[in-house]
Design an enzyme around this catalytic site. Structure first.
Site, PDB file in Angstrom:
ATOM      1  N   ASN A 107       0.801  -1.288  -0.085  1.00 56.65           N
ATOM      2  CA  ASN A 107      -0.060  -0.045   0.047  1.00 56.65           C
ATOM      3  C   ASN A 107       0.767   1.293  -0.035  1.00 56.65           C
ATOM      4  OD1 ASN A 107       0.857  -0.594   2.628  1.00 56.65           O
ATOM      5  ND2 ASN A 107      -0.997   0.319   3.560  1.00 56.65           N
ATOM      6  N   GLY A 167       2.546  -5.461   7.010  1.00 57.23           N
ATOM      7  CA  GLY A 167       1.566  -6.392   6.273  1.00 57.23           C
ATOM      8  C   GLY A 167       0.376  -6.635   6.952  1.00 57.23           C
ATOM      9  N   SER A 168      -0.210  -7.836   6.358  1.00 58.07           N
ATOM     10  CA  SER A 168      -1.497  -8.275   7.051  1.00 58.07           C
ATOM     11  C   SER A 168      -1.090  -9.186   8.388  1.00 58.07           C
ATOM     12  CB  SER A 168      -2.232  -9.428   5.925  1.00 58.07           C
ATOM     13  OG  SER A 168      -1.565 -10.622   6.052  1.00 58.07           O
ATOM     14  N   GLU A 199       4.356  -4.766  11.880  1.00 55.06           N
ATOM     15  CA  GLU A 199       3.094  -3.841  11.983  1.00 55.06           C
ATOM     16  C   GLU A 199       2.046  -4.340  11.197  1.00 55.06           C
ATOM     17  OE1 GLU A 199       0.947  -0.316  10.295  1.00 55.06           O
ATOM     18  OE2 GLU A 199       3.044  -0.381   9.733  1.00 55.06           O
ATOM     19  N   LEU A 200       0.775  -4.807  11.525  1.00 52.22           N
ATOM     20  CA  LEU A 200      -0.186  -5.808  10.895  1.00 52.22           C
ATOM     21  C   LEU A 200      -1.271  -4.904  10.653  1.00 52.22           C
ATOM     22  CD1 LEU A 200       0.865  -8.782  12.884  1.00 52.22           C
ATOM     23  CD2 LEU A 200       1.815  -7.981  10.701  1.00 52.22           C
ATOM     24  N   CYS A 228      -3.415   0.878   6.877  1.00 52.96           N
ATOM     25  CA  CYS A 228      -3.634   0.315   7.912  1.00 52.96           C
ATOM     26  C   CYS A 228      -4.297   1.139   9.256  1.00 52.96           C
ATOM     27  CB  CYS A 228      -2.444  -0.438   8.619  1.00 52.96           C
ATOM     28  SG  CYS A 228      -0.950   0.828   9.009  1.00 52.96           S
TER      29      CYS A 228
END
Length: 489
Positions: free
Chosen positions: A160, A236-237, A258-259, A292
């Site tokens: 993103n 990411g996810s 960092e999700l 996010c």
């Protein structure tokens, strides 16, 4: 060197950047990089292997002692020179982000400005690496606590914000004395490769910054599991984060993850409704909702719910969608798979009772016959158990739910596995103090939209991750402590 000057630009064959050299792909398999706005192939990258991962890590490990031996201020100056190079090349870099990611050009320009800022702030930290000296319980003895780099850092970045996320991790890692291996998502690898080109021109030594390409389950896993990587920082996810957590477990790998997020946007009865609507538009639709920290669910006090909803739906309907180079409000989604994921969540939410207030959905005809497009969609929801309120949407879909009072809003906001960001609009300062203790999120926006600042600390709780980025606390995460007992008796 990629130059996206038209929609008809010829695809460029990229190589990986390892130990200061571009590693040709040869007969290896390649991955095609698609422009999300028109589905044209703009580049190819090598489909990296475990061997590529190991070679990049070996190069970083070989370069790291010499890099750490440089005075921190010299490392900072080189990173600052990289920031200068980014500023000089910002127009081209922004167009590359548009081509590989699909966001509007003005938002891509903002992303490149953020990349430059991350690097400059990191460079400024060169004189802020501090230790401690404390008294010992023993005579003629002191305890020294120093901060040392981890060694080799692996950076895994999401699609993103491919340029900004690379700089967010690279800058502090290098200034702290680490060497770095970057793997960007295979959808958006070009920003990182172009950053490596600029780093080499800025004088950053061979092996200090390496960029590999490929798929996470193969080369990404190899980077995480290798004995040569000392710290892994990933954006990411949550699904991918769990996989990385498992892959690093055998070696007790140091991880910073960092999700995902499911940010609540709370609007109370005393809020400035117009300001809340404006902020909610930005917090949901920036980058087509692919942020996010985006507002993922809205809770509005029943006394202002109709007013807020009417204004928000009207403003959402007026947003423009189209060619990212023409600076619409909303650009393309990253992939067809993401479009289908959003549609699935909306369909599940509708079957569960959500009422459609603005029917947008996938666009696939006329001007939108090529590319991946999703129009703003707004729904009214009655139950917090709805898939719309529980699953991360990551797109331009806004579920709105009425609440009776502040306590109910807090309870519903906390009813999630995620804990990254939250929003509150109210004029009651007591409520601000209350949410600081009650909301279970690492980042709270009070009477404003999203957009963290470089001197802050960006961190998630719960299933939104481990560790954090930015500011002095983020920088400190790229350093570990070493204790020395000094006895002169």
């Amino acid at each position: 060197m990629l130059d996206i000057s038209s929609k008809e630009a010829e695809a460029v064959a990229y190589s990986m950047f390892i130990d200061g050299a571009w590693t040709e792909g040869g007969d290896r398999d390649v991955i095609e990089v698609e422009n999300p706005a028109n589905q044209e192939i703009i580049a190819t990258i090598p489909d990296g292997t475990q061997d590529d991962a190991e070679r990049s890590l070996e190069a970083a490990a070989k370069a790291q002692p010499g890099w750490e031996a440089l005075p921190a201020i010299e490392r900072g100056r080189l990173v600052s020179r990289l920031a200068d190079a980014v500023a000089t090349d910002s127009h081209r870099l922004a167009r590359i982000v548009v081509a590989e990611q699909g966001k509007p050009l003005n938002q891509a320009e903002g992303e490149i400005a953020a990349l430059e800022t991350f690097l400059r702030y990191a460079a400024e930290n060169a004189r802020r690496i501090e230790g401690e000296i404390m008294p010992s319980d023993n005579a003629a003895e002191e305890i020294w606590i120093r901060r040392r780099p981890y060694g080799v850092v692996v950076g895994l970045t999401a699609w993103n914000y491919p340029a900004a996320l690379a700089g967010r991790k690279l800058g502090p890692a290098l200034v702290a004395g680490n060497c770095f291996v970057l793997l960007s998502h295979e959808f958006t690898p070009l920003s990182g490769l172009e950053l490596a080109r600029l780093a080499a021109a800025a004088g950053i030594p061979d092996g200090v910054f390496n960029v590999v390409t490929g798929r996470g389950p193969v080369i990404g896993r190899a980077l995480v599991e290798s004995r040569l990587s000392d710290l892994v920082t990933m954006t990411g996810s949550t699904r991918a984060g769990r996989e990385i957590y498992g892959s690093g477990a055998a070696q007790l790998k140091v991880l910073r993850l960092e999700l995902g997020g499911k940010a609540p946007f709370i609007v109370m009865e005393d809020a400035d409704v117009d300001a809340a609507v404006t902020a909610a538009l930005q917090a949901r639709y920036t980058n087509c909702g692919q942020v996010c920290t985006c507002s993922e669910r809205v809770y509005v006090h029943q006394s202002v719910a109709d007013q807020f909803t009417e204004k928000f739906v009207t403003a959402s309907r007026a947003l423009t969608i189209g060619d990212p180079l023409s600076n619409p409000d909303i650009g393309a989604k990253i992939s067809g798979g993401e479009v289908q994921k959003i549609k699935r969540i909306v369909d599940e939410g509708t079957r569960a009772g959500a009422e459609t207030l603005l029917e947008g959905g996938p666009l696939a005809s006329g001007d939108y016959s090529r590319g991946h497009w999703y129009a703003p969609t707004v729904l009214a929801v009655d139950e917090n158990s709805s898939p719309l309120m529980q699953q991360e949407i990551f797109g331009p879909v806004v579920p709105i739910m009425k609440v009776d009072d502040f306590d109910q809003a807090i309870d519903l906001a906390n009813d999630t596995e995620y804990g990254l960001s939250a929003y509150l609009f109210t004029k009651n300062i007591k409520r601000l103090m209350s949410i600081s203790h009650k909301l279970k999120f690492g980042e709270i926006y009070f009477n404003r939209s999203n957009g963290e600042q470089v001197q802050g600390f960006h961190t998630g709780w719960g299933q939104s991750g481990l560790g954090g980025e930015d500011g002095k606390y983020g920088f400190d995460g790229y350093l570990r402590k070493q204790t020395t007992y000094v006895n002169w008796a």
